[in-house]
Design an enzyme around this catalytic site. Structure first.
Site, PDB file in Angstrom:
ATOM      1  N   ASN A   1      -2.050  -0.986  13.515  1.00 39.57           N
ATOM      2  CA  ASN A   1      -3.492  -0.738  13.599  1.00 39.57           C
ATOM      3  C   ASN A   1      -3.794   0.627  14.207  1.00 39.57           C
ATOM      4  OD1 ASN A   1      -3.500  -3.333  12.694  1.00 39.57           O
ATOM      5  ND2 ASN A   1      -4.621  -4.205  14.430  1.00 39.57           N
TER       6      ASN A   1
ATOM      7  N   TYR B   1      -9.690  -4.713  14.073  1.00 43.01           N
ATOM      8  CA  TYR B   1      -9.146  -4.374  12.752  1.00 43.01           C
ATOM      9  C   TYR B   1      -9.244  -5.546  11.786  1.00 43.01           C
ATOM     10  CZ  TYR B   1      -5.915  -2.926   9.100  1.00 43.01           C
ATOM     11  OH  TYR B   1      -5.368  -2.607   7.887  1.00 43.01           O
TER      12      TYR B   1
ATOM     13  N   SER C   1       0.810  -1.221   0.000  1.00 43.45           N
ATOM     14  CA  SER C   1       0.000   0.000   0.000  1.00 43.45           C
ATOM     15  C   SER C   1       0.843   1.271   0.000  1.00 43.45           C
ATOM     16  CB  SER C   1      -0.913   0.020   1.233  1.00 43.45           C
ATOM     17  OG  SER C   1      -0.148   0.023   2.433  1.00 43.45           O
TER      18      SER C   1
ATOM     19  N   GLU D   1     -18.450  22.387 -16.061  1.00 41.26           N
ATOM     20  CA  GLU D   1     -18.818  21.022 -16.407  1.00 41.26           C
ATOM     21  C   GLU D   1     -18.077  20.007 -15.541  1.00 41.26           C
ATOM     22  OE1 GLU D   1     -18.192  20.629 -20.593  1.00 41.26           O
ATOM     23  OE2 GLU D   1     -19.721  22.114 -21.101  1.00 41.26           O
TER      24      GLU D   1
ATOM     25  N   GLN E   1      -7.597  -1.435   4.664  1.00 37.69           N
ATOM     26  CA  GLN E   1      -6.595  -0.846   3.779  1.00 37.69           C
ATOM     27  C   GLN E   1      -7.273  -0.055   2.661  1.00 37.69           C
ATOM     28  OE1 GLN E   1      -2.942  -3.062   2.721  1.00 37.69           O
ATOM     29  NE2 GLN E   1      -3.530  -2.773   0.582  1.00 37.69           N
TER      30      GLN E   1
ATOM     31  N   THR F   1     -38.615  27.573 -10.771  1.00 34.08           N
ATOM     32  CA  THR F   1     -38.898  26.283 -10.147  1.00 34.08           C
ATOM     33  C   THR F   1     -39.214  25.323 -11.281  1.00 34.08           C
ATOM     34  OG1 THR F   1     -41.273  26.723  -9.888  1.00 34.08           O
ATOM     35  CG2 THR F   1     -39.835  27.348  -8.048  1.00 34.08           C
ATOM     36  N   HIS F   2     -38.788  24.079 -11.152  1.00 35.56           N
ATOM     37  CA  HIS F   2     -38.951  23.086 -12.219  1.00 35.56           C
ATOM     38  C   HIS F   2     -38.302  23.562 -13.526  1.00 35.56           C
ATOM     39  CE1 HIS F   2     -41.914  21.005  -9.668  1.00 35.56           C
ATOM     40  NE2 HIS F   2     -42.374  22.218  -9.396  1.00 35.56           N
TER      41      HIS F   2
ATOM     42  N   LYS G   1     -15.841  27.846 -30.672  1.00 30.46           N
ATOM     43  CA  LYS G   1     -16.315  27.360 -29.384  1.00 30.46           C
ATOM     44  C   LYS G   1     -15.559  27.975 -28.203  1.00 30.46           C
ATOM     45  CE  LYS G   1     -19.036  24.975 -28.457  1.00 30.46           C
ATOM     46  NZ  LYS G   1     -19.018  23.518 -28.278  1.00 30.46           N
TER      47      LYS G   1
ATOM     48  N   ASN H   1     -15.941  26.908 -24.229  1.00 29.11           N
ATOM     49  CA  ASN H   1     -16.643  25.936 -23.388  1.00 29.11           C
ATOM     50  C   ASN H   1     -16.418  26.184 -21.900  1.00 29.11           C
ATOM     51  OD1 ASN H   1     -17.460  24.557 -25.743  1.00 29.11           O
ATOM     52  ND2 ASN H   1     -15.522  23.432 -25.786  1.00 29.11           N
TER      53      ASN H   1
ATOM     54  N   LYS I   1      -8.396   4.480   2.542  1.00 33.16           N
ATOM     55  CA  LYS I   1      -7.663   5.722   2.311  1.00 33.16           C
ATOM     56  C   LYS I   1      -7.787   6.286   0.898  1.00 33.16           C
ATOM     57  CE  LYS I   1      -4.338   3.547   4.426  1.00 33.16           C
ATOM     58  NZ  LYS I   1      -5.193   2.759   5.343  1.00 33.16           N
TER      59      LYS I   1
END
Length: 475
Positions: free
Chosen positions: A109, A316, A22, A289, A321, A154-155, A282, A284, A324
């Protein structure tokens, strides 16, 4: 290097080593592990497990490792299983067999969960500081548009006129809740698990409270088994980050719509847009996004950890593992996304004329007719029906509400007299909603002023929390 092996007859298979390894992702915990090692070393000296002379050698070696880790001179090797074995290897290289003394009275641990908590405390504060900057930018833009009327939606349909400043500043309120959730997290999770050992505690660490204080924790967890198996703090952090990501996604979606030709409400700076490899014209809104897109990633990270945690028995388990990488990924993405989104909002140029141009389209002042009748003691159900009939008549004649004749108003309801036109005005409609949470300019201005006060409070709290740490945020 592994930290186990005495009871085994042979070396681990390469396939096991590859799966178990790890260090490539937990190496970022190294600066925190140095801090924990220093506090643990003080305990070992106090308990006479390590002599003062040997302790001084080990401390010097740890300080050298801290510098070398920061500069990149010391890092993990192909033989290291995890961050813990890498750092112990570094100590052994500098101090010989004495380097292995650091392991007394602790387990990976309790060590890893302590490192992980320190990492999260540090980086959640960094996220909170960046969110505070975004709130300040949103507030600044909102203050410039207190007198700009906009269609409220709204909507995704025109609903009622609002102050555009309120539309912008609504995001500040949700983002401040995100910061407060981080503070809640800190208050609940700033308890040290150190001293739990593998699961039962350690006679060599009789005063975990002292180590907790050295590391900046507010106290010690009450149960050693819970201390090494708990990952509520990681799941909770991922929820907080996912909720923040959802709020950033909403901001992104609105900027995407506002910057389209169909809206043309905002011009995003060239510095915060990209182009097309085939279409020269373009421009963008990629930051917006990506803010929208990464929300799925944050939600996925939360979901993946929750699935890992379900059904884990006793203390544990190696499943942990997997705790993280989802956290590291969410933190990394937010530390990149937040400055970009803040810059985009800060440099955006809004077009007040376009924003206000269609405020009344979709008969957005119809509610004013219903409220007008309600103030004349007409039951609201009847008032609502009458306002709807006004809209229906306008649609059939292709006119606006204020173009209905006195006779037409009176035919729909006798209480609709000629002064009803006084309420069919955008400025009047906005100004009439003057409660503390309403859309009137004065109300929104006061709310933004309160937001500014809240940001000052937030920045003070961040500063106070950081004073408990040791400047490890850049790691």
């Amino acid at each position: 290097m592994t930290l186990w092996g005495g009871r085994f007859e042979g070396s681990p298979d390469d396939a096991l080593s590859a799966l178990s390894r790890s260090v490539e992702f937990d190496w970022r915990l190294a600066p925190y592990e140095i801090e924990v090692n220093l506090a643990h070393l003080n305990n070992l000296i106090e308990q006479s497990v390590v002599t003062k002379e040997d302790g001084a050698r080990l401390k010097q070696a740890l300080m050298e490792l801290a510098t070398e880790i920061g500069s990149g001179k010391f890092t993990y090797s192909k033989a290291d299983e995890d961050v813990h074995s890498a750092i112990e290897r570094g100590l052994v290289e500098k101090c010989g067999e004495l380097g292995g003394s650091i392991r007394a009275g602790r387990s990976r641990n309790d060590l890893v969960v302590t490192d992980f908590k320190l990492y999260l405390i540090d980086h959640l504060l960094e996220v909170a500081a960046l969110v505070a900057e975004l709130v300040k930018v949103l507030n600044s833009q909102a203050k410039k548009h207190l007198d700009v009327a906009a269609p409220g939606f709204t909507h995704t349909q025109h609903a009622q006129p609002i102050t555009f400043a309120q539309e912008l500043s609504k995001h500040s309120h949700s983002l401040l809740r995100d910061i407060d959730r981080i503070f809640d997290w800190l208050n609940r999770n700033s308890k040290s698990p150190y001293g739990a050992g593998a699961l039962a505690g350690s006679p060599l660490v009789p005063k975990p409270e002292k180590i907790a204080k050295e590391l900046g924790f507010t106290g010690v967890m009450a149960n050693s088994i819970d201390a090494v198996s708990d990952r509520d703090f990681a799941a909770e952090a991922l929820f907080d980050l996912a909720m923040l990501g959802i709020h950033l996604s909403r901001i992104g979606e609105e900027f995407i719509l506002w910057s389209s030709n169909e809206f043309n409400w905002v011009q995003i700076s060239d510095a915060y847009t990209t182009g097309s490899s085939i279409m020269p014209q373009k421009k963008n809104a990629d930051i917006a996004e990506l803010a929208r897109g990464k929300s799925g990633r944050f939600i996925g990270n939360l979901t993946s950890l929750l699935v890992v945690l379900k059904g884990l028995p006793f203390a544990y388990n190696r499943d942990l593992q997997e705790d993280k990488e989802p956290v590291f990924d969410s933190i990394d993405q937010l530390l990149v996304l937040l400055p970009a989104l803040t810059g985009m909002v800060q440099t955006a140029k809004f077009n007040p004329d376009k924003i206000s141009a269609n405020v009344t389209s979709g008969f957005s002042l119809a509610t004013e007719i219903a409220d007008y009748l309600a103030k004349k003691q007409v039951p609201f159900a009847i008032a609502h029906e009458a306002a709807g009939m006004c809209v229906k008549l306008c649609e059939s004649n292709s006119i606006e509400l204020d173009q209905l004749t006195d006779a037409q108003f009176a035919q729909i309801h006798p209480a609709l007299t000629s002064d009803v036109r006084d309420v069919l005005d955008v400025k009047a409609a906005v100004a009439s909603r003057s409660s503390s949470l309403g859309t009137a300019g004065a109300s929104v201005g006061k709310a933004i002023a309160e937001l500014d006060k809240q940001i000052s409070r937030v920045e003070g709290e961040i500063s106070n929390h950081r004073k408990l740490l040791s400047g490890m945020i850049s790691q």
